[in-house]
Structure formats: structure tokens, C-alpha cells
Design a protein around this motif. Structure first.
Motif, PDB file in Angstrom:
ATOM      1  N   LYS A 154       0.837  -1.182   0.000  1.00  0.00           N
ATOM      2  CA  LYS A 154       0.000   0.000   0.000  1.00  0.00           C
ATOM      3  C   LYS A 154       0.880   1.243   0.000  1.00  0.00           C
ATOM      4  CE  LYS A 154      -3.612  -2.473  -0.108  1.00  0.00           C
ATOM      5  NZ  LYS A 154      -4.321  -2.591  -1.405  1.00  0.00           N
ATOM      6  N   TYR A 155       0.711   2.047  -1.002  1.00  0.00           N
ATOM      7  CA  TYR A 155       1.571   3.212  -1.189  1.00  0.00           C
ATOM      8  C   TYR A 155       0.932   4.463  -0.588  1.00  0.00           C
ATOM      9  CZ  TYR A 155       3.527  -0.015  -4.573  1.00  0.00           C
ATOM     10  OH  TYR A 155       4.073  -1.132  -5.166  1.00  0.00           O
ATOM     11  N   ARG A 156       1.773   5.296  -0.038  1.00  0.00           N
ATOM     12  CA  ARG A 156       1.292   6.587   0.435  1.00  0.00           C
ATOM     13  C   ARG A 156       0.875   7.405  -0.785  1.00  0.00           C
ATOM     14  NH1 ARG A 156       0.045   6.736   5.517  1.00  0.00           N
ATOM     15  NH2 ARG A 156       1.151   8.574   6.264  1.00  0.00           N
ATOM     16  N   LEU A 157      -0.250   8.098  -0.685  1.00  0.00           N
ATOM     17  CA  LEU A 157      -0.798   8.809  -1.839  1.00  0.00           C
ATOM     18  C   LEU A 157      -0.992  10.290  -1.522  1.00  0.00           C
ATOM     19  CD1 LEU A 157      -2.013   8.872  -4.682  1.00  0.00           C
ATOM     20  CD2 LEU A 157      -4.200   8.146  -3.699  1.00  0.00           C
ATOM     21  N   LEU A 158      -0.292  11.128  -2.282  1.00  0.00           N
ATOM     22  CA  LEU A 158      -0.414  12.579  -2.199  1.00  0.00           C
ATOM     23  C   LEU A 158      -1.126  13.061  -3.455  1.00  0.00           C
ATOM     24  CD1 LEU A 158       0.271  15.475  -1.192  1.00  0.00           C
ATOM     25  CD2 LEU A 158       2.543  15.194  -2.236  1.00  0.00           C
ATOM     26  N   ILE A 159      -2.252  13.754  -3.276  1.00  0.00           N
ATOM     27  CA  ILE A 159      -3.027  14.280  -4.398  1.00  0.00           C
ATOM     28  C   ILE A 159      -2.862  15.794  -4.451  1.00  0.00           C
ATOM     29  CG2 ILE A 159      -5.335  14.612  -5.375  1.00  0.00           C
ATOM     30  CD1 ILE A 159      -4.664  11.752  -5.519  1.00  0.00           C
ATOM     31  N   THR A 160      -2.530  16.317  -5.632  1.00  0.00           N
ATOM     32  CA  THR A 160      -2.518  17.766  -5.847  1.00  0.00           C
ATOM     33  C   THR A 160      -3.535  18.097  -6.928  1.00  0.00           C
ATOM     34  OG1 THR A 160      -0.191  18.025  -5.213  1.00  0.00           O
ATOM     35  CG2 THR A 160      -1.150  19.754  -6.583  1.00  0.00           C
ATOM     36  N   THR A 161      -4.512  18.928  -6.575  1.00  0.00           N
ATOM     37  CA  THR A 161      -5.512  19.348  -7.559  1.00  0.00           C
ATOM     38  C   THR A 161      -5.250  20.798  -7.955  1.00  0.00           C
ATOM     39  OG1 THR A 161      -7.865  19.779  -7.936  1.00  0.00           O
ATOM     40  CG2 THR A 161      -7.128  19.777  -5.655  1.00  0.00           C
ATOM     41  N   HIS A 162      -5.372  21.081  -9.255  1.00  0.00           N
ATOM     42  CA  HIS A 162      -4.986  22.390  -9.796  1.00  0.00           C
ATOM     43  C   HIS A 162      -6.169  23.273 -10.185  1.00  0.00           C
ATOM     44  CE1 HIS A 162      -0.679  21.422  -9.934  1.00  0.00           C
ATOM     45  NE2 HIS A 162      -1.068  20.200 -10.241  1.00  0.00           N
ATOM     46  N   GLY A 163      -7.385  22.776 -10.036  1.00  0.00           N
ATOM     47  CA  GLY A 163      -8.538  23.640 -10.291  1.00  0.00           C
ATOM     48  C   GLY A 163      -9.523  23.078 -11.286  1.00  0.00           C
ATOM     49  N   GLY A 164      -9.077  22.858 -12.521  1.00  0.00           N
ATOM     50  CA  GLY A 164      -9.984  22.371 -13.544  1.00  0.00           C
ATOM     51  C   GLY A 164     -10.576  21.023 -13.191  1.00  0.00           C
ATOM     52  N   ASP A 165      -9.758  20.153 -12.603  1.00  0.00           N
ATOM     53  CA  ASP A 165     -10.229  18.820 -12.220  1.00  0.00           C
ATOM     54  C   ASP A 165     -11.185  18.879 -11.036  1.00  0.00           C
ATOM     55  OD1 ASP A 165      -8.072  19.762 -10.745  1.00  0.00           O
ATOM     56  OD2 ASP A 165      -7.387  17.774 -10.179  1.00  0.00           O
ATOM     57  N   LEU A 166     -11.106  19.925 -10.235  1.00  0.00           N
ATOM     58  CA  LEU A 166     -11.960  20.046  -9.051  1.00  0.00           C
ATOM     59  C   LEU A 166     -13.275  20.739  -9.382  1.00  0.00           C
ATOM     60  CD1 LEU A 166     -12.216  19.679  -5.956  1.00  0.00           C
ATOM     61  CD2 LEU A 166     -11.202  21.956  -5.712  1.00  0.00           C
ATOM     62  N   PHE A 167     -13.204  21.860 -10.084  1.00  0.00           N
ATOM     63  CA  PHE A 167     -14.395  22.671 -10.333  1.00  0.00           C
ATOM     64  C   PHE A 167     -15.273  22.130 -11.455  1.00  0.00           C
ATOM     65  CE2 PHE A 167     -11.572  26.121  -8.527  1.00  0.00           C
ATOM     66  CZ  PHE A 167     -12.260  26.198  -7.331  1.00  0.00           C
ATOM     67  N   SER A 168     -14.684  21.425 -12.414  1.00  0.00           N
ATOM     68  CA  SER A 168     -15.477  20.844 -13.495  1.00  0.00           C
ATOM     69  C   SER A 168     -15.744  19.372 -13.185  1.00  0.00           C
ATOM     70  CB  SER A 168     -14.749  21.007 -14.827  1.00  0.00           C
ATOM     71  OG  SER A 168     -13.487  20.384 -14.761  1.00  0.00           O
ATOM     72  N   LEU A 169     -16.187  18.614 -14.181  1.00  0.00           N
ATOM     73  CA  LEU A 169     -16.542  17.198 -13.976  1.00  0.00           C
ATOM     74  C   LEU A 169     -17.519  17.076 -12.808  1.00  0.00           C
ATOM     75  CD1 LEU A 169     -12.970  15.606 -14.339  1.00  0.00           C
ATOM     76  CD2 LEU A 169     -14.725  15.806 -16.093  1.00  0.00           C
ATOM     77  N   ASN A 170     -18.664  17.749 -12.942  1.00  0.00           N
ATOM     78  CA  ASN A 170     -19.605  17.857 -11.828  1.00  0.00           C
ATOM     79  C   ASN A 170     -20.762  16.857 -11.869  1.00  0.00           C
ATOM     80  OD1 ASN A 170     -18.291  20.066 -10.530  1.00  0.00           O
ATOM     81  ND2 ASN A 170     -19.088  21.434 -12.108  1.00  0.00           N
ATOM     82  N   TYR A 171     -20.768  15.960 -12.832  1.00  0.00           N
ATOM     83  CA  TYR A 171     -21.803  14.928 -12.848  1.00  0.00           C
ATOM     84  C   TYR A 171     -21.661  14.035 -11.613  1.00  0.00           C
ATOM     85  CZ  TYR A 171     -22.454  16.314 -17.719  1.00  0.00           C
ATOM     86  OH  TYR A 171     -22.693  17.041 -18.860  1.00  0.00           O
ATOM     87  N   LYS A 172     -22.753  13.400 -11.221  1.00  0.00           N
ATOM     88  CA  LYS A 172     -22.769  12.615  -9.981  1.00  0.00           C
ATOM     89  C   LYS A 172     -21.688  11.542  -9.954  1.00  0.00           C
ATOM     90  CE  LYS A 172     -27.621  13.300  -8.694  1.00  0.00           C
ATOM     91  NZ  LYS A 172     -28.923  12.641  -8.416  1.00  0.00           N
ATOM     92  N   VAL A 173     -21.459  10.908 -11.097  1.00  0.00           N
ATOM     93  CA  VAL A 173     -20.470   9.835 -11.127  1.00  0.00           C
ATOM     94  C   VAL A 173     -19.069  10.379 -10.840  1.00  0.00           C
ATOM     95  CG1 VAL A 173     -20.145  10.002 -13.640  1.00  0.00           C
ATOM     96  CG2 VAL A 173     -19.581   7.883 -12.449  1.00  0.00           C
ATOM     97  N   PHE A 174     -18.767  11.570 -11.376  1.00  0.00           N
ATOM     98  CA  PHE A 174     -17.450  12.156 -11.130  1.00  0.00           C
ATOM     99  C   PHE A 174     -17.332  12.652  -9.688  1.00  0.00           C
ATOM    100  CE2 PHE A 174     -17.616  12.764 -15.844  1.00  0.00           C
ATOM    101  CZ  PHE A 174     -16.539  11.951 -16.142  1.00  0.00           C
ATOM    102  N   HIS A 175     -18.414  13.197  -9.178  1.00  0.00           N
ATOM    103  CA  HIS A 175     -18.399  13.634  -7.774  1.00  0.00           C
ATOM    104  C   HIS A 175     -18.152  12.431  -6.862  1.00  0.00           C
ATOM    105  CE1 HIS A 175     -19.946  14.953  -3.844  1.00  0.00           C
ATOM    106  NE2 HIS A 175     -19.593  16.157  -4.237  1.00  0.00           N
ATOM    107  N   PHE A 176     -18.795  11.319  -7.178  1.00  0.00           N
ATOM    108  CA  PHE A 176     -18.609  10.090  -6.397  1.00  0.00           C
ATOM    109  C   PHE A 176     -17.153   9.628  -6.465  1.00  0.00           C
ATOM    110  CE2 PHE A 176     -18.342   5.433  -6.434  1.00  0.00           C
ATOM    111  CZ  PHE A 176     -18.856   5.132  -5.176  1.00  0.00           C
ATOM    112  N   LEU A 177     -16.579   9.650  -7.675  1.00  0.00           N
ATOM    113  CA  LEU A 177     -15.186   9.221  -7.839  1.00  0.00           C
ATOM    114  C   LEU A 177     -14.234  10.126  -7.080  1.00  0.00           C
ATOM    115  CD1 LEU A 177     -15.100   8.312 -11.644  1.00  0.00           C
ATOM    116  CD2 LEU A 177     -14.783   6.742  -9.723  1.00  0.00           C
ATOM    117  N   LYS A 178     -14.435  11.432  -7.179  1.00  0.00           N
ATOM    118  CA  LYS A 178     -13.556  12.367  -6.468  1.00  0.00           C
ATOM    119  C   LYS A 178     -13.684  12.188  -4.964  1.00  0.00           C
ATOM    120  CE  LYS A 178     -14.864  15.936  -9.152  1.00  0.00           C
ATOM    121  NZ  LYS A 178     -14.940  17.315  -9.711  1.00  0.00           N
ATOM    122  N   GLN A 179     -14.907  11.925  -4.504  1.00  0.00           N
ATOM    123  CA  GLN A 179     -15.120  11.656  -3.074  1.00  0.00           C
ATOM    124  C   GLN A 179     -14.274  10.467  -2.629  1.00  0.00           C
ATOM    125  OE1 GLN A 179     -17.679  13.052  -0.617  1.00  0.00           O
ATOM    126  NE2 GLN A 179     -16.178  11.971   0.618  1.00  0.00           N
TER     127      GLN A 179
END
Length: 404
Positions: free
Chosen positions: A141-166
Motif C-alpha cells: 500500500k503506497y502513500r498517496l499525495l493528491i494535488t488538484t490544480h482547479g480544472g479537475d476540481l471545479f469541473s466534472l460535476n456529474y454525480k459519477v465524477f463527484h462520487f469518484l472524487k469523493q
């Protein structure tokens, strides 16, 4: 296996990366990785593009590039970014499954070949998702660091993407965002996130590159814009604004630096407005050339707005670079710029899409030399140490050390 056993090894995942030395595509990922390579073994996995190598080493980093289609069809990752490329080329949607699978297979190969200690995924989707899946199906199991830059966070707002990001945020050991607005967005829209979330913007070179030059005389009534030619940058509104400004002063010029899928549309708009003699499309330039324009322009204008798909600026690094050159700034009033632009103190804010208000503020600032000097001085003092790469990379190094 790597020979240097004293250093920990991190795998950096990104959907865009310089394709050769000197290329400026997503150079912020490279600049951060290059500095981290002083303390860690850094391996970078990025998509392949035509005319670039599948693997090489530069900047102290080992770079792998995965192929996801025949070379002439590899049109998903570069140019203006995945979201913009999909918007302007619907056929590119067919490449998405191949992109995910190729990236996943490449991650698994690297995890098998190298003793990876931590995965640093730039952008939640697709990199964060493939990292999460690869880790789930690995014995280690690897340590995971996520960096979000904006476009990936604010867009892709369909329920399936929100679920995945969650799910991705929940699995991450640490999350970094590039602005306070993004952190607030995560807190308001995602629940049960146990990992820490810190605001650490990408940096820039404010000591040698983006610096003031008192020997250069600024060109009066010259405006400069720098950025990708995509919807969220607000160039359509800026060109409409120029039509209003030219009616007040025939000397006003706008220089547009950058490339992207909106260019043909913007040139057509310029011709329709009959303002071509006042507009210059310079194209994409390296940082050392952009500096010249920041140092010579009267003001820099970044009329950010929220795109139809919800995409918006995550931070606005170009604003920081202009400020580093002591160039007065006007920016669209989107949440991400509030970290750097304090209205009437370090710059001027204007409501997005309001061309008349933008025209009024540009004209006022062009004519008020005292205000130009005051804003540029305040802005320079605010950003010169805060956003320099050395400071930013040290923060990331500390996070990685703590995670390991």
C-alpha cells in the motif's frame, strides 16, 4: 532497482509534462519535481506525444511516457489540456478508455520495477483515480499525495465524477490545493475526508526570471494578456472590451501571449469587431520571453470567468508572474485570485463577463500612473517571497517526509 538506497522514491503522475528539455507544457510539474529530486528519487509518468521520447532523464528525474494510441491520434493530453481538447474535438472521447488503461498498465510496471514509497498524483482525475486503483490491487500500500490544480476540481460535476472524487479524496493520505478557494470547495462539497488538506500553490522563479527591470521604459497604453486560449480565461470578453476602449483612445494596444483551441474563434472575433490593428497574437512563448512583455506593458489583464462546464481558474500563476515583474494587474473576480489580488491594494478586480466595467477599470488604470505604481509596489512585496519555487518545494518536501 535504483542504486541510491538512501533516498526514498516517489512516483509523480501527471497528464501533461514538458515533452523535451525547454518545452513549457505543465512546466510547474517539472519545476517542482526537479527540486524534489535533490532529496528524493523522482520518477515521472506522463502521456506520450509526437516527437518526444518514451523514456529519458533530465532535471534529475527519470521520465516515462506512456503511449495510448498511434502517435498521430495522441491528441488528448497536450495543447490546451484534456478538458479543452475534449470540448473542441468530440472524437477525442474515444481515446479516454485507452488513456486510462495505458496509464494504469504503466503505473503497475513502474511499481513492479522500482521500490516506490509514495505516489504524487497531479490532478484528481485521471491520475488520482488510476493511482488509487493501482494501489488497491497491489500487495504493497503506497502513500498517496493528491494535488488538484482547479480544472479537475471545479469541473466534472456529474454525480459519477463527484462520487469518484469523493472516493479518491478519502483514499488520499494528503491533499494539496493551489488556492484557498479550492480548499473551501472541498470542505463544502466532500465529506468524511480524513486526510489533511493544505493550500500550497505552484511556484515560479521570482528571483531570476520574473523580476522588475527599472531600466526598461513601459509602453504607454499597452495591455498584455498571458494564458491558454480557452474559455475560462475570458478573452472573448476582453476583445469586446477592447472595442469600447479603442473608441476612447486609438492608441491602446493588446498583446495576447498563448496558444489554444479558441485561437481561430478569437481571430474571427477580432476581424468582426474591426480591431485587428490594435491586437497582436504573439503565440506561445517561453518564460524568459514573456518577461519582456510584462516589463514593457502598462498593465496586465486576466479577465477570468467560470466556463460553461464549470471549469475555472484554480490559482492564476500568470498573475503572480506579472506581479513579480512589477506590472499592474486587473483580474476577473473569481475566488482563486483572492489569494494574490486584493482589490485596490495589489490589483483591481472586476466582475467576470462585465465588459463595460472591465473597460472602465482598464481605462482608469492606464491613465492613473500613481495608482499603477502603488498597485505594482504592493503586489511585488506581497508575492516576491511567498510564491518563489524554493519556498514552495520545501513545503512539498516536508509533507512527503512526514508521510514517509
Amino acid at each position: 532497482m535504483l542504486n541510491n538506497n538512501e533516498k526514498k522514491t516517489i512516483l509523480v503522475l501527471t497528464s501533461s509534462f514538458p515533452r523535451w528539455e525547454g518545452d513549457t507544457k505543465s512546466c510547474f510539474v517539472y519545476e517542482l519535481s526537479k527540486r524534489l529530486s535533490k532529496e528524493f528519487n523522482v520518477i515521472i509518468l506522463a502521456p506520450h506525444d509526437k516527437n518526444c521520447k518514451t523514456n529519458e532523464t533530465f532535471g534529475g528525474c527519470k521520465i516515462y511516457r506512456f503511449k495510448y494510441a498511434p502517435e498521430k491520434f495522441e491528441v488528448l493530453a497536450y495543447n490546451a489540456g484534456i478538458l479543452s481538447n475534449l470540448k473542441h474535438n468530440r472524437l477525442a472521447y474515444l481515446l479516454i478508455p485507452f488513456f486510462f488503461v495505458a496509464q494504469y498498465i504503466s503505473i503497475k510496471k513502474i511499481l513492479k520495477e522500482y521500490n516506490i514509497d509514495l505516489i504524487h498524483a497531479h490532478w484528481v482525475i485521471p491520475q488520482g483515480m488510476t493511482a488509487m486503483i493501482a494501489s488497491y490491487f497491489s500487495q504493497k500500500k503506497y502513500r498517496l499525495l493528491i494535488t488538484t490544480h482547479g480544472g479537475d476540481l471545479f469541473s466534472l460535476n456529474y454525480k459519477v465524477f463527484h462520487f469518484l472524487k469523493q472516493k479518491i479524496f478519502q483514499q488520499a493520505d494528503y491533499i494539496t490545493v493551489v488556492s484557498n478557494a479550492m480548499k473551501r470547495h472541498i470542505i463544502l462539497n466532500y465529506t468524511n475526508i480524513h486526510s489533511h488538506t493544505s493550500v500550497i500553490p505552484m511556484g515560479t522563479d521570482l528571483k531570476k526570471t520574473f523580476i522588475p527591470n527599472k531600466k526598461i521604459q513601459r509602453n504607454e497604453d499597452q495591455i498584455v494578456f498571458v494564458g491558454r486560449l480557452v474559455e475560462k480565461k475570458g478573452l472573448t470578453e476582453l476583445l469586446n472590451t477592447m472595442k469600447l476602449l479603442i473608441e476612447k483612445s486609438s492608441k491602446i494596444k493588446l498583446i495576447i501571449i498563448g496558444s489554444g483551441p479558441e485561437k481561430k474563434h478569437l481571430i474571427k472575433q477580432v476581424n468582426q469587431l474591426n480591431i485587428s490593428s490594435h491586437i497582436s497574437f504573439v503565440g506561445h512563448l517561453p518564460p524568459d520571453k514573456i518577461v519582456d512583455y510584462y516589463q514593457k506593458a502598462s498593465i496586465a489583464v486576466f479577465p477570468f470567468k467560470v466556463a460553461e462546464n464549470g471549469d475555472q481558474e484554480g490559482f492564476g500563476l500568470v498573475v503572480i508572474e506579472a506581479m513579480g515583474c512589477a506590472c499592474p494587474v486587473i483580474a476577473g473576480n473569481v475566488p482563486a485570485v483572492h489569494d494574490s489580488v486584493i482589490d485596490k491594494q495589489t490589483g483591481l478586480l472586476v466582475e467576470p463577463k462585465n465588459t463595460q466595467a472591465l473597460a472602465d477599470k482598464i481605462y482608469h488604470l492606464l491613465k492613473d500612473k500613481k495608482l499603477q505604481k502603488e498597485l505594482s509596489l504592493n503586489a511585488y512585496k506581497n508575492v516576491v517571497e511567498k510564491y518563489d519555487w524554493d519556498r514552495i518545494s520545501n513545503k512539498y518536501a516536508d509533507i512527503i517526509k512526514n508521510l514517509l
